[in-house]
Design an enzyme around this catalytic site. Structure first.
Site, PDB file in Angstrom:
ATOM      1  N   LYS A   1       0.824  -1.192   0.000  1.00 10.18           N
ATOM      2  CA  LYS A   1       0.000   0.000   0.000  1.00 10.18           C
ATOM      3  C   LYS A   1       0.867   1.254   0.000  1.00 10.18           C
ATOM      4  O   LYS A   1       1.778   1.384   0.800  1.00 10.18           O
ATOM      5  CB  LYS A   1      -0.912   0.007   1.229  1.00 10.18           C
ATOM      6  CG  LYS A   1      -1.991   1.058   1.103  1.00 10.18           C
ATOM      7  CD  LYS A   1      -2.821   1.232   2.348  1.00 10.18           C
ATOM      8  CE  LYS A   1      -3.576   2.547   2.222  1.00 10.18           C
ATOM      9  NZ  LYS A   1      -3.836   3.204   3.481  1.00 10.18           N
ATOM     10  N   GLN A   2       0.572   2.146  -0.914  1.00 10.35           N
ATOM     11  CA  GLN A   2       1.281   3.414  -0.984  1.00 10.35           C
ATOM     12  C   GLN A   2       0.302   4.496  -0.556  1.00 10.35           C
ATOM     13  O   GLN A   2      -0.608   4.849  -1.297  1.00 10.35           O
ATOM     14  CB  GLN A   2       1.741   3.628  -2.438  1.00 10.35           C
ATOM     15  CG  GLN A   2       2.159   5.041  -2.779  1.00 10.35           C
ATOM     16  CD  GLN A   2       3.595   5.324  -2.410  1.00 10.35           C
ATOM     17  OE1 GLN A   2       4.508   4.695  -2.937  1.00 10.35           O
ATOM     18  NE2 GLN A   2       3.793   6.281  -1.507  1.00 10.35           N
ATOM     19  N   GLY A   3       0.431   4.970   0.672  1.00  9.78           N
ATOM     20  CA  GLY A   3      -0.475   6.015   1.152  1.00  9.78           C
ATOM     21  C   GLY A   3       0.189   7.376   1.053  1.00  9.78           C
ATOM     22  O   GLY A   3       1.301   7.503   0.541  1.00  9.78           O
ATOM     23  N   ALA A   4      -0.531   8.392   1.548  1.00  5.77           N
ATOM     24  CA  ALA A   4      -0.002   9.756   1.490  1.00  5.77           C
ATOM     25  C   ALA A   4       1.143   9.956   2.479  1.00  5.77           C
ATOM     26  O   ALA A   4       2.034  10.764   2.260  1.00  5.77           O
ATOM     27  CB  ALA A   4      -1.123  10.746   1.777  1.00  5.77           C
ATOM     28  N   GLU A   5       1.090   9.205   3.576  1.00  4.67           N
ATOM     29  CA  GLU A   5       2.108   9.426   4.606  1.00  4.67           C
ATOM     30  C   GLU A   5       2.876   8.177   4.981  1.00  4.67           C
ATOM     31  O   GLU A   5       3.816   8.231   5.763  1.00  4.67           O
ATOM     32  CB  GLU A   5       1.439   9.979   5.871  1.00  4.67           C
ATOM     33  CG  GLU A   5       0.944  11.382   5.687  1.00  4.67           C
ATOM     34  CD  GLU A   5       0.125  11.823   6.895  1.00  4.67           C
ATOM     35  OE1 GLU A   5       0.539  11.551   8.029  1.00  4.67           O
ATOM     36  OE2 GLU A   5      -0.933  12.432   6.688  1.00  4.67           O
TER      37      GLU A   5
ATOM     38  N   LYS B   1       5.861  -0.793   8.054  1.00  5.10           N
ATOM     39  CA  LYS B   1       5.189   0.483   7.809  1.00  5.10           C
ATOM     40  C   LYS B   1       6.253   1.560   7.799  1.00  5.10           C
ATOM     41  O   LYS B   1       6.888   1.827   8.808  1.00  5.10           O
ATOM     42  CB  LYS B   1       4.164   0.729   8.918  1.00  5.10           C
ATOM     43  CG  LYS B   1       3.300   1.944   8.672  1.00  5.10           C
ATOM     44  CD  LYS B   1       2.102   1.920   9.600  1.00  5.10           C
ATOM     45  CE  LYS B   1       1.192   3.098   9.319  1.00  5.10           C
ATOM     46  NZ  LYS B   1      -0.011   3.059  10.154  1.00  5.10           N
TER      47      LYS B   1
ATOM     48  N   ASP C   1      -7.977   7.698  14.523  1.00  3.95           N
ATOM     49  CA  ASP C   1      -8.446   7.389  13.161  1.00  3.95           C
ATOM     50  C   ASP C   1      -9.276   6.097  13.191  1.00  3.95           C
ATOM     51  O   ASP C   1      -8.931   5.103  12.556  1.00  3.95           O
ATOM     52  CB  ASP C   1      -7.231   7.254  12.225  1.00  3.95           C
ATOM     53  CG  ASP C   1      -7.624   7.184  10.749  1.00  3.95           C
ATOM     54  OD1 ASP C   1      -8.770   7.543  10.416  1.00  3.95           O
ATOM     55  OD2 ASP C   1      -6.767   6.764   9.937  1.00  3.95           O
TER      56      ASP C   1
HETATM   57  N1  LIG Z   1      -0.214  -5.752  10.958  1.00  3.24           N
HETATM   58  C1  LIG Z   1      -0.991  -5.926   9.878  1.00  3.24           C
HETATM   59  N2  LIG Z   1      -1.370  -7.169   9.507  1.00  3.24           N
HETATM   60  C2  LIG Z   1      -2.159  -7.364   8.423  1.00  3.24           C
HETATM   61  N3  LIG Z   1      -2.597  -6.364   7.630  1.00  3.24           N
HETATM   62  C3  LIG Z   1      -2.229  -5.113   7.932  1.00  3.24           C
HETATM   63  C4  LIG Z   1      -1.408  -4.817   9.069  1.00  3.24           C
HETATM   64  N4  LIG Z   1      -1.206  -3.487   9.121  1.00  3.24           N
HETATM   65  C5  LIG Z   1      -1.851  -2.970   8.064  1.00  3.24           C
HETATM   66  N5  LIG Z   1      -2.475  -3.921   7.330  1.00  3.24           N
HETATM   67  C6  LIG Z   1      -3.277  -3.718   6.114  1.00  3.24           C
HETATM   68  O1  LIG Z   1      -2.858  -2.535   5.462  1.00  3.24           O
HETATM   69  C7  LIG Z   1      -3.884  -1.526   5.481  1.00  3.24           C
HETATM   70  C8  LIG Z   1      -3.301  -0.147   5.759  1.00  3.24           C
HETATM   71  O2  LIG Z   1      -2.581  -0.144   6.973  1.00  3.24           O
HETATM   72  P1  LIG Z   1      -2.575   1.118   7.956  1.00  3.24           P
HETATM   73  O3  LIG Z   1      -3.981   1.452   8.285  1.00  3.24           O
HETATM   74  O4  LIG Z   1      -1.658   0.836   9.085  1.00  3.24           O
HETATM   75  O5  LIG Z   1      -1.908   2.241   7.052  1.00  3.24           O
HETATM   76  P2  LIG Z   1      -2.420   3.676   6.561  1.00  3.24           P
HETATM   77  O6  LIG Z   1      -3.904   3.768   6.649  1.00  3.24           O
HETATM   78  O7  LIG Z   1      -1.757   3.988   5.292  1.00  3.24           O
HETATM   79  O8  LIG Z   1      -1.747   4.529   7.680  1.00  3.24           O
HETATM   80  P3  LIG Z   1      -2.007   6.019   8.210  1.00  3.24           P
HETATM   81  O9  LIG Z   1      -3.492   6.231   8.217  1.00  3.24           O
HETATM   82  O10 LIG Z   1      -1.400   5.975   9.580  1.00  3.24           O
HETATM   83  O11 LIG Z   1      -1.277   6.916   7.273  1.00  3.24           O
HETATM   84  C9  LIG Z   1      -4.876  -1.983   6.539  1.00  3.24           C
HETATM   85  O12 LIG Z   1      -6.194  -1.530   6.297  1.00  3.24           O
HETATM   86  C10 LIG Z   1      -4.743  -3.500   6.471  1.00  3.24           C
HETATM   87  O13 LIG Z   1      -5.535  -4.024   5.434  1.00  3.24           O
HETATM   88 MG   LIG Z   2      -5.407   2.892   7.886  1.00  5.66          MG
END
Ligand SMILES: Nc1ncnc2c1ncn2[C@@H]1O[C@H](COP(=O)(O)OP(=O)(O)OP(=O)(O)O)[C@@H](O)[C@H]1O
Ligand SMILES: [Mg+2]
Lengths: 229, 176
Positions: free
Chosen positions: A13-17, A33, A137
Protein backbone atom coordinates in the site's frame (compact mmCIF):
# COMPACT_ATOMS: atom_id res chain seq x y z
CA UNK A 1 15.31 0.37 5.88
CA UNK A 2 18.60 -0.96 4.60
CA UNK A 3 18.84 -1.24 0.81
CA UNK A 4 19.47 -4.99 0.89
CA UNK A 5 16.10 -5.29 2.65
CA UNK A 6 13.91 -3.55 0.13
CA UNK A 7 14.00 -6.16 -2.60
CA UNK A 8 12.72 -8.84 -0.23
CA UNK A 9 9.65 -6.83 0.68
CA UNK A 10 6.54 -6.47 -1.41
CA UNK A 11 4.82 -3.08 -1.49
CA UNK A 12 1.16 -3.54 -0.53
CA UNK A 13 0.00 0.00 0.00
CA UNK A 14 1.28 3.41 -0.98
CA UNK A 15 -0.48 6.02 1.15
CA UNK A 16 0.00 9.76 1.49
CA UNK A 17 2.11 9.43 4.61
CA UNK A 18 3.10 5.80 4.83
CA UNK A 19 4.08 2.89 2.64
CA UNK A 20 3.24 -0.64 3.71
CA UNK A 21 5.29 -3.65 2.77
CA UNK A 22 4.82 -7.33 3.39
CA UNK A 23 7.80 -9.62 4.05
CA UNK A 24 9.48 -11.61 6.79
CA UNK A 25 11.20 -10.66 10.01
CA UNK A 26 13.45 -13.69 10.42
CA UNK A 27 11.08 -16.65 10.55
CA UNK A 28 7.90 -14.62 11.03
CA UNK A 29 5.64 -12.94 8.44
CA UNK A 30 5.73 -9.20 8.95
CA UNK A 31 4.34 -5.87 7.80
CA UNK A 32 6.72 -2.95 7.44
CA UNK A 33 5.19 0.48 7.81
CA UNK A 34 7.47 3.17 6.48
CA UNK A 35 6.54 6.76 7.15
CA UNK A 36 7.70 9.72 5.15
CA UNK A 37 7.04 13.41 5.53
CA UNK A 38 4.55 15.03 3.22
CA UNK A 39 6.65 18.04 2.45
CA UNK A 40 9.45 18.08 -0.10
CA UNK A 41 11.83 19.79 2.25
CA UNK A 42 13.40 17.09 4.35
CA UNK A 43 14.13 19.36 7.25
CA UNK A 44 15.13 18.35 10.72
CA UNK A 45 11.63 19.36 11.83
CA UNK A 46 9.97 16.95 9.36
CA UNK A 47 12.22 14.16 10.53
CA UNK A 48 11.39 14.80 14.13
CA UNK A 49 7.62 14.91 13.39
CA UNK A 50 7.89 11.59 11.60
CA UNK A 51 9.78 10.13 14.55
CA UNK A 52 7.12 11.46 16.93
CA UNK A 53 4.37 9.66 15.01
CA UNK A 54 6.28 6.41 14.96
CA UNK A 55 6.83 6.65 18.68
CA UNK A 56 3.16 7.47 19.23
CA UNK A 57 2.20 4.38 17.26
CA UNK A 58 4.57 2.08 19.16
CA UNK A 59 3.44 3.47 22.53
CA UNK A 60 -0.25 3.07 21.73
CA UNK A 61 0.28 -0.49 20.50
CA UNK A 62 1.99 -1.25 23.76
CA UNK A 63 -0.63 0.39 25.97
CA UNK A 64 -3.43 -1.45 24.19
CA UNK A 65 -1.66 -4.75 24.72
CA UNK A 66 -1.37 -4.06 28.44
CA UNK A 67 -5.16 -3.71 28.55
CA UNK A 68 -5.78 -6.95 26.72
CA UNK A 69 -6.70 -5.35 23.39
CA UNK A 70 -5.36 -7.38 20.48
CA UNK A 71 -2.78 -5.49 18.39
CA UNK A 72 0.14 -6.65 16.20
CA UNK A 73 3.37 -7.56 18.00
CA UNK A 74 6.14 -5.06 17.28
CA UNK A 75 9.39 -6.70 16.12
CA UNK A 76 11.66 -3.80 15.35
CA UNK A 77 11.48 -0.01 15.37
CA UNK A 78 13.89 1.86 13.11
CA UNK A 79 13.71 5.59 13.75
CA UNK A 80 16.60 6.14 11.30
CA UNK A 81 14.60 4.99 8.33
CA UNK A 82 11.18 5.65 9.90
CA UNK A 83 9.97 2.04 9.86
CA UNK A 84 7.98 -0.15 12.19
CA UNK A 85 8.33 -3.90 11.64
CA UNK A 86 5.30 -5.64 13.08
CA UNK A 87 3.42 -8.91 13.09
CA UNK A 88 1.48 -9.57 9.92
CA UNK A 89 -2.04 -10.50 10.97
CA UNK A 90 -2.34 -13.29 8.42
CA UNK A 91 -5.66 -14.97 7.83
CA UNK A 92 -7.54 -11.75 8.44
CA UNK A 93 -9.80 -9.27 6.68
CA UNK A 94 -10.67 -5.68 7.52
CA UNK A 95 -13.91 -5.01 9.38
CA UNK A 96 -14.73 -2.80 6.44
CA UNK A 97 -14.56 -5.63 3.90
CA UNK A 98 -16.52 -7.90 6.22
CA UNK A 99 -19.38 -5.43 6.70
CA UNK A 100 -19.52 -4.77 2.95
CA UNK A 101 -19.71 -8.49 2.27
CA UNK A 102 -22.41 -9.19 4.87
CA UNK A 103 -24.49 -6.27 3.62
CA UNK A 104 -24.17 -7.48 0.05
CA UNK A 105 -25.11 -11.06 0.86
CA UNK A 106 -27.84 -10.53 3.42
CA UNK A 107 -29.72 -7.32 2.64
CA UNK A 108 -32.15 -6.53 5.45
CA UNK A 109 -30.95 -9.11 7.95
CA UNK A 110 -27.38 -7.83 7.71
CA UNK A 111 -27.73 -5.37 10.57
CA UNK A 112 -28.91 -7.94 13.09
CA UNK A 113 -26.13 -10.26 11.99
CA UNK A 114 -23.56 -7.51 12.51
CA UNK A 115 -24.71 -6.58 16.01
CA UNK A 116 -22.31 -8.86 17.92
CA UNK A 117 -19.46 -7.29 15.94
CA UNK A 118 -20.68 -3.78 16.79
CA UNK A 119 -20.91 -4.74 20.47
CA UNK A 120 -17.35 -6.02 20.39
CA UNK A 121 -16.04 -2.86 18.70
CA UNK A 122 -17.87 -0.56 21.11
CA UNK A 123 -16.39 -2.51 24.02
CA UNK A 124 -12.85 -2.20 22.68
CA UNK A 125 -13.14 1.54 22.06
CA UNK A 126 -14.68 2.00 25.51
CA UNK A 127 -11.79 0.14 27.11
CA UNK A 128 -9.27 2.23 25.19
CA UNK A 129 -10.93 5.48 26.29
CA UNK A 130 -11.26 4.30 29.88
CA UNK A 131 -7.47 3.95 29.76
CA UNK A 132 -6.95 7.33 28.08
CA UNK A 133 -5.86 5.83 24.76
CA UNK A 134 -7.26 7.80 21.83
CA UNK A 135 -6.91 6.14 18.45
CA UNK A 136 -7.26 9.22 16.27
CA UNK A 137 -8.45 7.39 13.16
CA UNK A 138 -11.21 4.97 14.11
CA UNK A 139 -12.33 3.65 10.74
CA UNK A 140 -13.47 0.17 9.81
CA UNK A 141 -10.27 -0.25 7.73
CA UNK A 142 -8.22 0.13 10.89
CA UNK A 143 -9.77 -2.93 12.53
CA UNK A 144 -9.01 -6.45 11.36
CA UNK A 145 -10.91 -9.65 11.99
CA UNK A 146 -8.48 -12.50 12.57
CA UNK A 147 -9.46 -16.06 11.74
CA UNK A 148 -13.12 -16.79 11.37
CA UNK A 149 -15.04 -13.48 11.53
CA UNK A 150 -17.65 -15.18 13.73
CA UNK A 151 -15.04 -15.52 16.49
CA UNK A 152 -14.89 -11.71 16.68
CA UNK A 153 -11.15 -11.59 17.21
CA UNK A 154 -10.68 -7.93 16.45
CA UNK A 155 -7.16 -6.63 15.99
CA UNK A 156 -6.76 -2.86 16.20
CA UNK A 157 -4.17 -1.30 13.86
CA UNK A 158 -2.93 2.03 12.49
CA UNK A 159 -2.17 4.05 15.63
CA UNK A 160 -0.18 6.74 13.79
CA UNK A 161 -2.57 9.48 14.95
CA UNK A 162 -3.08 8.18 18.43
CA UNK A 163 -2.38 10.04 21.66
CA UNK A 164 -3.05 9.80 25.36
CA UNK A 165 -5.35 12.08 27.24
CA UNK A 166 -8.35 12.00 29.45
CA UNK A 167 -10.42 14.89 28.03
CA UNK A 168 -14.03 13.93 27.32
CA UNK A 169 -14.07 16.40 24.44
CA UNK A 170 -11.26 14.56 22.62
CA UNK A 171 -12.88 11.20 23.22
CA UNK A 172 -16.11 12.62 21.81
CA UNK A 173 -14.21 13.61 18.66
CA UNK A 174 -12.69 10.10 18.48
CA UNK A 175 -16.24 8.66 18.54
CA UNK A 176 -17.42 11.19 15.99
CA UNK A 177 -14.70 10.05 13.59
CA UNK A 178 -15.88 6.48 14.14
CA UNK A 179 -19.51 7.41 13.50
CA UNK A 180 -18.71 9.37 10.33
CA UNK A 181 -16.44 6.63 9.03
CA UNK A 182 -19.05 3.97 9.69
CA UNK A 183 -22.03 5.83 8.22
CA UNK A 184 -20.17 7.12 5.17
CA UNK A 185 -18.62 3.75 4.29
CA UNK A 186 -21.57 1.53 5.15
CA UNK A 187 -25.12 2.71 4.36
CA UNK A 188 -27.90 2.32 6.95
CA UNK A 189 -25.66 1.50 9.87
CA UNK A 190 -27.07 4.06 12.38
CA UNK A 191 -28.39 1.18 14.45
CA UNK A 192 -24.97 -0.47 14.53
CA UNK A 193 -23.46 2.73 15.87
CA UNK A 194 -26.08 2.78 18.64
CA UNK A 195 -25.18 -0.80 19.48
CA UNK A 196 -21.52 0.24 19.67
CA UNK A 197 -22.41 3.06 22.05
CA UNK A 198 -24.31 0.71 24.36
CA UNK A 199 -21.23 -1.48 24.66
CA UNK A 200 -19.05 1.63 24.97
CA UNK A 201 -21.03 2.70 28.03
CA UNK A 202 -20.46 -0.68 29.65
CA UNK A 203 -16.72 -0.61 29.02
CA UNK A 204 -16.19 3.02 29.97
CA UNK A 205 -18.64 3.26 32.84
CA UNK A 206 -17.18 6.29 34.55
CA UNK A 207 -16.56 8.46 31.54
CA UNK A 208 -19.21 7.47 29.00
CA UNK A 209 -21.99 9.94 29.89
CA UNK A 210 -19.75 12.97 29.54
CA UNK A 211 -18.07 11.66 26.39
CA UNK A 212 -21.39 10.98 24.70
CA UNK A 213 -22.71 14.42 25.51
CA UNK A 214 -19.52 15.82 23.96
CA UNK A 215 -20.15 13.60 20.95
CA UNK A 216 -23.58 15.23 20.58
CA UNK A 217 -22.01 18.69 20.71
CA UNK A 218 -19.45 17.72 18.08
CA UNK A 219 -22.24 16.33 15.89
CA UNK A 220 -24.15 19.63 16.12
CA UNK A 221 -21.08 21.59 15.14
CA UNK A 222 -20.48 19.17 12.29
CA UNK A 223 -24.04 19.63 11.06
CA UNK A 224 -23.82 23.43 11.23
CA UNK A 225 -20.61 23.32 9.28
CA UNK A 226 -22.16 21.24 6.49
CA UNK A 227 -25.23 23.49 6.39
CA UNK A 228 -23.08 26.60 5.98
CA UNK A 229 -20.61 24.97 3.61
CA UNK B 1 23.78 -27.91 17.63
CA UNK B 2 25.37 -24.49 17.10
CA UNK B 3 22.98 -22.18 15.38
CA UNK B 4 24.19 -19.43 13.02
CA UNK B 5 21.54 -16.98 11.91
CA UNK B 6 22.12 -14.43 9.18
CA UNK B 7 21.28 -10.87 10.18
CA UNK B 8 18.20 -9.69 8.36
CA UNK B 9 19.57 -6.22 7.68
CA UNK B 10 23.31 -6.56 7.24
CA UNK B 11 24.66 -9.20 4.90
CA UNK B 12 28.02 -9.18 6.72
CA UNK B 13 26.49 -9.78 10.15
CA UNK B 14 25.32 -12.94 11.92
CA UNK B 15 24.11 -14.23 15.27
CA UNK B 16 25.46 -17.47 16.80
CA UNK B 17 23.85 -19.25 19.77
CA UNK B 18 24.99 -22.26 21.78
CA UNK B 19 23.32 -23.72 24.87
CA UNK B 20 25.13 -25.49 27.74
CA UNK B 21 24.32 -27.18 31.00
CA UNK B 22 26.34 -29.07 33.63
CA UNK B 23 28.68 -26.13 33.55
CA UNK B 24 31.67 -26.43 35.90
CA UNK B 25 33.51 -23.17 35.38
CA UNK B 26 31.04 -20.27 35.00
CA UNK B 27 33.22 -18.00 37.05
CA UNK B 28 36.27 -18.53 34.87
CA UNK B 29 34.33 -18.06 31.61
CA UNK B 30 32.71 -14.92 32.94
CA UNK B 31 36.10 -13.51 33.95
CA UNK B 32 37.45 -14.03 30.45
CA UNK B 33 34.49 -12.19 28.95
CA UNK B 34 34.91 -9.34 31.43
CA UNK B 35 38.63 -8.88 30.72
CA UNK B 36 37.96 -9.05 26.97
CA UNK B 37 40.02 -12.16 26.24
CA UNK B 38 36.93 -13.81 24.74
CA UNK B 39 33.98 -12.08 23.11
CA UNK B 40 30.42 -13.26 23.80
CA UNK B 41 27.21 -12.53 25.70
CA UNK B 42 26.64 -15.07 28.45
CA UNK B 43 22.97 -15.34 29.30
CA UNK B 44 20.82 -17.10 31.88
CA UNK B 45 18.63 -19.56 29.96
CA UNK B 46 15.84 -19.42 32.55
CA UNK B 47 15.01 -15.96 31.21
CA UNK B 48 15.10 -16.95 27.54
CA UNK B 49 11.87 -18.36 26.20
CA UNK B 50 12.94 -18.86 22.60
CA UNK B 51 15.80 -17.99 20.27
CA UNK B 52 13.51 -15.40 18.66
CA UNK B 53 13.74 -13.34 21.85
CA UNK B 54 17.52 -13.22 21.45
CA UNK B 55 17.27 -12.50 17.73
CA UNK B 56 15.09 -9.45 18.39
CA UNK B 57 17.50 -8.12 21.02
CA UNK B 58 20.61 -8.84 18.94
CA UNK B 59 19.11 -7.17 15.86
CA UNK B 60 18.43 -4.09 17.97
CA UNK B 61 21.98 -4.17 19.39
CA UNK B 62 23.60 -4.46 15.96
CA UNK B 63 21.43 -1.63 14.67
CA UNK B 64 22.63 0.55 17.57
CA UNK B 65 26.23 -0.38 16.86
CA UNK B 66 26.03 0.40 13.16
CA UNK B 67 24.37 3.73 13.90
CA UNK B 68 26.99 4.52 16.54
CA UNK B 69 24.37 4.74 19.26
CA UNK B 70 25.24 1.98 21.69
CA UNK B 71 24.41 2.49 25.35
CA UNK B 72 27.14 0.08 26.48
CA UNK B 73 30.79 -0.30 25.45
CA UNK B 74 30.74 -3.52 23.41
CA UNK B 75 28.29 -5.21 21.09
CA UNK B 76 28.05 -8.24 23.37
CA UNK B 77 27.10 -6.17 26.38
CA UNK B 78 24.69 -4.21 24.19
CA UNK B 79 22.80 -7.46 23.42
CA UNK B 80 22.36 -8.07 27.12
CA UNK B 81 21.19 -4.52 27.64
CA UNK B 82 18.71 -4.73 24.74
CA UNK B 83 17.33 -7.97 26.10
CA UNK B 84 16.60 -6.46 29.48
CA UNK B 85 13.57 -4.28 30.19
CA UNK B 86 15.69 -2.21 32.57
CA UNK B 87 17.43 0.98 31.46
CA UNK B 88 20.11 0.41 34.05
CA UNK B 89 23.15 -1.43 32.69
CA UNK B 90 24.36 -3.12 35.86
CA UNK B 91 20.82 -4.14 36.74
CA UNK B 92 20.51 -5.73 33.28
CA UNK B 93 23.74 -7.64 33.88
CA UNK B 94 22.62 -8.84 37.25
CA UNK B 95 19.34 -10.16 35.92
CA UNK B 96 20.22 -11.59 32.51
CA UNK B 97 23.96 -12.24 32.74
CA UNK B 98 25.49 -15.54 33.81
CA UNK B 99 26.16 -15.86 37.55
CA UNK B 100 29.34 -17.36 39.02
CA UNK B 101 27.49 -20.41 40.31
CA UNK B 102 25.23 -21.01 37.29
CA UNK B 103 25.21 -24.45 35.74
CA UNK B 104 23.30 -23.52 32.63
CA UNK B 105 24.28 -20.89 30.03
CA UNK B 106 23.33 -19.53 26.63
CA UNK B 107 26.28 -18.17 24.66
CA UNK B 108 25.48 -15.54 22.05
CA UNK B 109 28.12 -14.28 19.63
CA UNK B 110 27.66 -11.86 16.77
CA UNK B 111 29.63 -11.38 13.58
CA UNK B 112 31.76 -14.50 13.93
CA UNK B 113 32.18 -15.40 10.26
CA UNK B 114 35.27 -17.56 10.74
CA UNK B 115 34.12 -19.11 14.06
CA UNK B 116 37.19 -17.73 15.81
CA UNK B 117 35.22 -16.22 18.71
CA UNK B 118 33.24 -19.42 19.12
CA UNK B 119 36.37 -21.60 19.06
CA UNK B 120 38.04 -19.39 21.65
CA UNK B 121 35.20 -19.67 24.12
CA UNK B 122 34.56 -23.35 23.46
CA UNK B 123 38.18 -24.13 24.31
CA UNK B 124 37.41 -22.73 27.75
CA UNK B 125 33.99 -24.18 28.53
CA UNK B 126 33.71 -27.21 30.81
CA UNK B 127 30.14 -28.32 30.29
CA UNK B 128 27.71 -30.20 28.10
CA UNK B 129 26.35 -28.71 24.91
CA UNK B 130 22.59 -29.02 24.32
CA UNK B 131 20.46 -28.46 21.24
CA UNK B 132 19.01 -24.96 21.12
CA UNK B 133 15.54 -26.46 21.07
CA UNK B 134 16.08 -27.28 24.77
CA UNK B 135 15.76 -23.56 25.57
CA UNK B 136 12.01 -23.95 26.07
CA UNK B 137 12.48 -26.58 28.74
CA UNK B 138 15.09 -24.47 30.57
CA UNK B 139 12.99 -21.30 30.58
CA UNK B 140 11.02 -20.26 33.65
CA UNK B 141 7.84 -18.51 32.47
CA UNK B 142 6.96 -17.13 35.88
CA UNK B 143 10.41 -15.57 36.33
CA UNK B 144 10.09 -14.12 32.82
CA UNK B 145 6.68 -12.63 33.63
CA UNK B 146 8.05 -11.02 36.76
CA UNK B 147 11.15 -9.54 35.14
CA UNK B 148 9.29 -8.15 32.14
CA UNK B 149 6.24 -7.09 34.22
CA UNK B 150 3.75 -9.09 32.18
CA UNK B 151 0.24 -9.52 33.58
CA UNK B 152 -2.58 -11.89 32.79
CA UNK B 153 -4.79 -9.42 30.85
CA UNK B 154 -2.10 -9.30 28.23
CA UNK B 155 -1.59 -13.05 28.12
CA UNK B 156 -5.25 -13.54 27.33
CA UNK B 157 -4.61 -11.93 23.94
CA UNK B 158 -1.05 -12.91 23.08
CA UNK B 159 1.55 -15.61 23.73
CA UNK B 160 4.18 -14.90 26.38
CA UNK B 161 6.90 -14.76 23.71
CA UNK B 162 5.07 -11.95 21.90
CA UNK B 163 4.61 -10.01 25.13
CA UNK B 164 8.37 -10.28 25.74
CA UNK B 165 9.31 -9.38 22.16
CA UNK B 166 7.11 -6.26 22.17
CA UNK B 167 8.89 -5.04 25.30
CA UNK B 168 12.32 -5.56 23.78
CA UNK B 169 11.44 -3.85 20.50
CA UNK B 170 9.63 -0.96 22.20
CA UNK B 171 12.18 -0.39 24.98
CA UNK B 172 13.66 2.79 23.52
CA UNK B 173 10.24 4.25 22.81
CA UNK B 174 8.19 3.22 25.80
CA UNK B 175 8.91 3.73 29.46
CA UNK B 176 7.56 0.85 31.47
N1 LIG C 1 -0.21 -5.75 10.96
C1 LIG C 1 -0.99 -5.93 9.88
N2 LIG C 1 -1.37 -7.17 9.51
C2 LIG C 1 -2.16 -7.36 8.42
N3 LIG C 1 -2.60 -6.36 7.63
C3 LIG C 1 -2.23 -5.11 7.93
C4 LIG C 1 -1.41 -4.82 9.07
N4 LIG C 1 -1.21 -3.49 9.12
C5 LIG C 1 -1.85 -2.97 8.06
N5 LIG C 1 -2.48 -3.92 7.33
C6 LIG C 1 -3.28 -3.72 6.11
O1 LIG C 1 -2.86 -2.53 5.46
C7 LIG C 1 -3.88 -1.53 5.48
C8 LIG C 1 -3.30 -0.15 5.76
O2 LIG C 1 -2.58 -0.14 6.97
P1 LIG C 1 -2.58 1.12 7.96
O3 LIG C 1 -3.98 1.45 8.28
O4 LIG C 1 -1.66 0.84 9.09
O5 LIG C 1 -1.91 2.24 7.05
P2 LIG C 1 -2.42 3.68 6.56
O6 LIG C 1 -3.90 3.77 6.65
O7 LIG C 1 -1.76 3.99 5.29
O8 LIG C 1 -1.75 4.53 7.68
P3 LIG C 1 -2.01 6.02 8.21
O9 LIG C 1 -3.49 6.23 8.22
O10 LIG C 1 -1.40 5.98 9.58
O11 LIG C 1 -1.28 6.92 7.27
C9 LIG C 1 -4.88 -1.98 6.54
O12 LIG C 1 -6.19 -1.53 6.30
C10 LIG C 1 -4.74 -3.50 6.47
O13 LIG C 1 -5.53 -4.02 5.43
MG1 LIG D 1 -5.41 2.89 7.89
Amino acid sequence: MAENEKHKLKLIKQGAEAKLYRGDFYERPCIVKERFSKSYRHSALDRSLTAQRIKAEVRALFRCRLQGIIVPTVYFVDLDSSCIYMEDITDSCTVRDYIVQIQKENGDSAISQLKPLATKIGGIVGKMHANSILHGDLTTSNMLLRGSPLDLNIVMIDFGLSYFDSLAEDKGVDLYVLERALLSTHPNTEELFSTMMEAYKQANKKGAAEVISKLEEVRMRGRKRTMVG
Amino acid sequence: MTEHIANQFYADSSITMVLYDELENSKEIRKCVMDGSVEASLLKPILILDKFQVIVAATRAIHNQRHKRMTTKTIHSEILFCLSPSKNISDSYRKFGLGDEDKCMLVVIVDDQDNSKLNAIQALIKGRQLPLSDLQAKADPSAIKTIYKIHDEELEVCPLLDAVVTRISSKETVTL
